[in-house]
Scaffold this active site. Structure first.
Site, PDB file in Angstrom:
ATOM      1  N   ASP A  81      33.126  27.787  40.816  1.00 31.26           N
ATOM      2  CA  ASP A  81      34.318  27.942  41.643  1.00 31.26           C
ATOM      3  C   ASP A  81      34.475  29.362  42.182  1.00 31.26           C
ATOM      4  O   ASP A  81      35.365  29.626  42.991  1.00 31.26           O
ATOM      5  CB  ASP A  81      35.577  27.512  40.878  1.00 31.26           C
ATOM      6  N   HIS A  97      31.750  36.695  38.347  1.00 31.70           N
ATOM      7  CA  HIS A  97      30.854  36.006  37.416  1.00 31.70           C
ATOM      8  C   HIS A  97      30.265  34.784  38.112  1.00 31.70           C
ATOM      9  O   HIS A  97      30.659  34.436  39.235  1.00 31.70           O
ATOM     10  CB  HIS A  97      31.600  35.602  36.141  1.00 31.70           C
TER      11      HIS A  97
END
Length: 308
Positions: A67, A63
């Site tokens: 991070d 996604h």
């Protein structure tokens, strides 16, 4: 000799720590190198771990949270800088295509690598060949997909049986391809060889897809951002606890559980191990940056690895 191992490049979640870089995982699978979720700092972590840009054949993004993706520009530019000759296939949620394009062209550089984009719009196989790579939609505040690598079942040739029937050289290959050679059937001189399975599950709440991806995995790499004491926070933010991840492994017949994506709020990694051990009696790895984790050796028989 084939190599199947996970090279851990980063194990933090949203906030890196002094000892944990943001996400990054390279799965070496024979001649392929699948780079999952390259977070900020991945290029440097690759250097420290002895991973070259030429090792990468696929990039798989779950996604588009920072991070999991902010290391992508550096990795993509390194593919060109190091003049990687082979195609590199990039898989990512189709709903984030505009983010991928921004990351791919974040700065000016001389692009010469062959990077091929494969947006994912629905569950199912996304690549086939020596293995099948599948994707399934997870439950997170932004669209996210988990990945599952499935190697087809095969057969192991028995040298003694081959000698008994005088089969050698090119005839062995012909027997494998055609299933018979004269009166000799393939099953007469071989035993079943169960294919291996690898699953990669990042940011998600518990959902059916988590179990589907994990089913009978030889290695399950799964987020465990929170501990059970913060289950409500995990649900609110679309994450798993170590307890939940371990229960999934136990209920799905997983052989090796690799926990990662740890919140900075927990300084002691032993707590994740203790929580997981209470739910799962298989092999557990609390991942550390730059660690190498070997994919378990093959199961001994198809009975140990039934189809889901």
């Amino acid at each position: 000799m084939s190599t199947r191992e996970l090279v851990v490049l980063g194990t933090a979640s949203q906030v890196p720590t002094r000892h944990r870089n943001q996400n990054g995982y390279l799965l070496r699978w024979d001649g392929e190198g699948l780079l999952f979720d390259p977070g900020e700092g991945t290029q440097r972590q690759m250097l420290r771990a002895g991973v070259a840009a030429t090792d990468i054949t696929r990039i798989c993004l779950t996604h588009f949270h920072g991070d999991h993706t902010l290391g992508l520009p550096g990795v993509i530019q390194r593919l060109s800088l190091d003049a990687v000759k082979h195609p590199v296939h990039a898989h990512f949620p189709a709903s984030g295509t505009h983010y991928f394009e921004r990351l791919r062209h974040a700065t000016s550089f001389y692009e010469q690598a062959d990077l091929r984009e494969h947006p994912i719009a629905e569950d199912g196989p996304i690549a086939t060949g020596k293995f099948t790579l599948e994707a399934r939609r997870l439950s997170h505040p932004v669209e996210a997909f988990g990945y599952r690598l499935v190697e087809p079942d095969g057969r192991t040739m028995l040298p003694g049986k081959l000698r008994e029937r005088g089969i050698a050289g090119p005839d062995v290959g012909k027997l494998q391809r055609e299933g018979h050679l004269g009166s000799t059937r393939l099953e007469d001189v071989s035993t079943p060889r169960p294919g291996q399975r690898f699953a990669f599950v990042m940011d998600t709440r518990l959902c059916d897809a988590v179990y589907a991806l994990s089913e009978k995995a030889d290695m399950l790499v799964i987020e465990s951002t929170f501990l059970a004491e913060d289950t409500r926070l995990a649900e609110d933010f679309g994450h798993l606890t170590a307890q939940q991840a371990a229960r999934v492994a136990a209920e799905s017949g997983v052989r090796q559980l690799v926990l990662t994506h740890f919140s900075q709020r927990y300084p002691d990694p032993q707590r994740f191990l203790d929580e997981a051990k209470a739910e799962f009696d298989g092999e557990i790895v609390v991942a550390e940056d730059l660690e190498r984790v070997q994919v378990p050796k093959r199961r001994s028989s198809p009975a140990d690895h039934p189809a889901p």
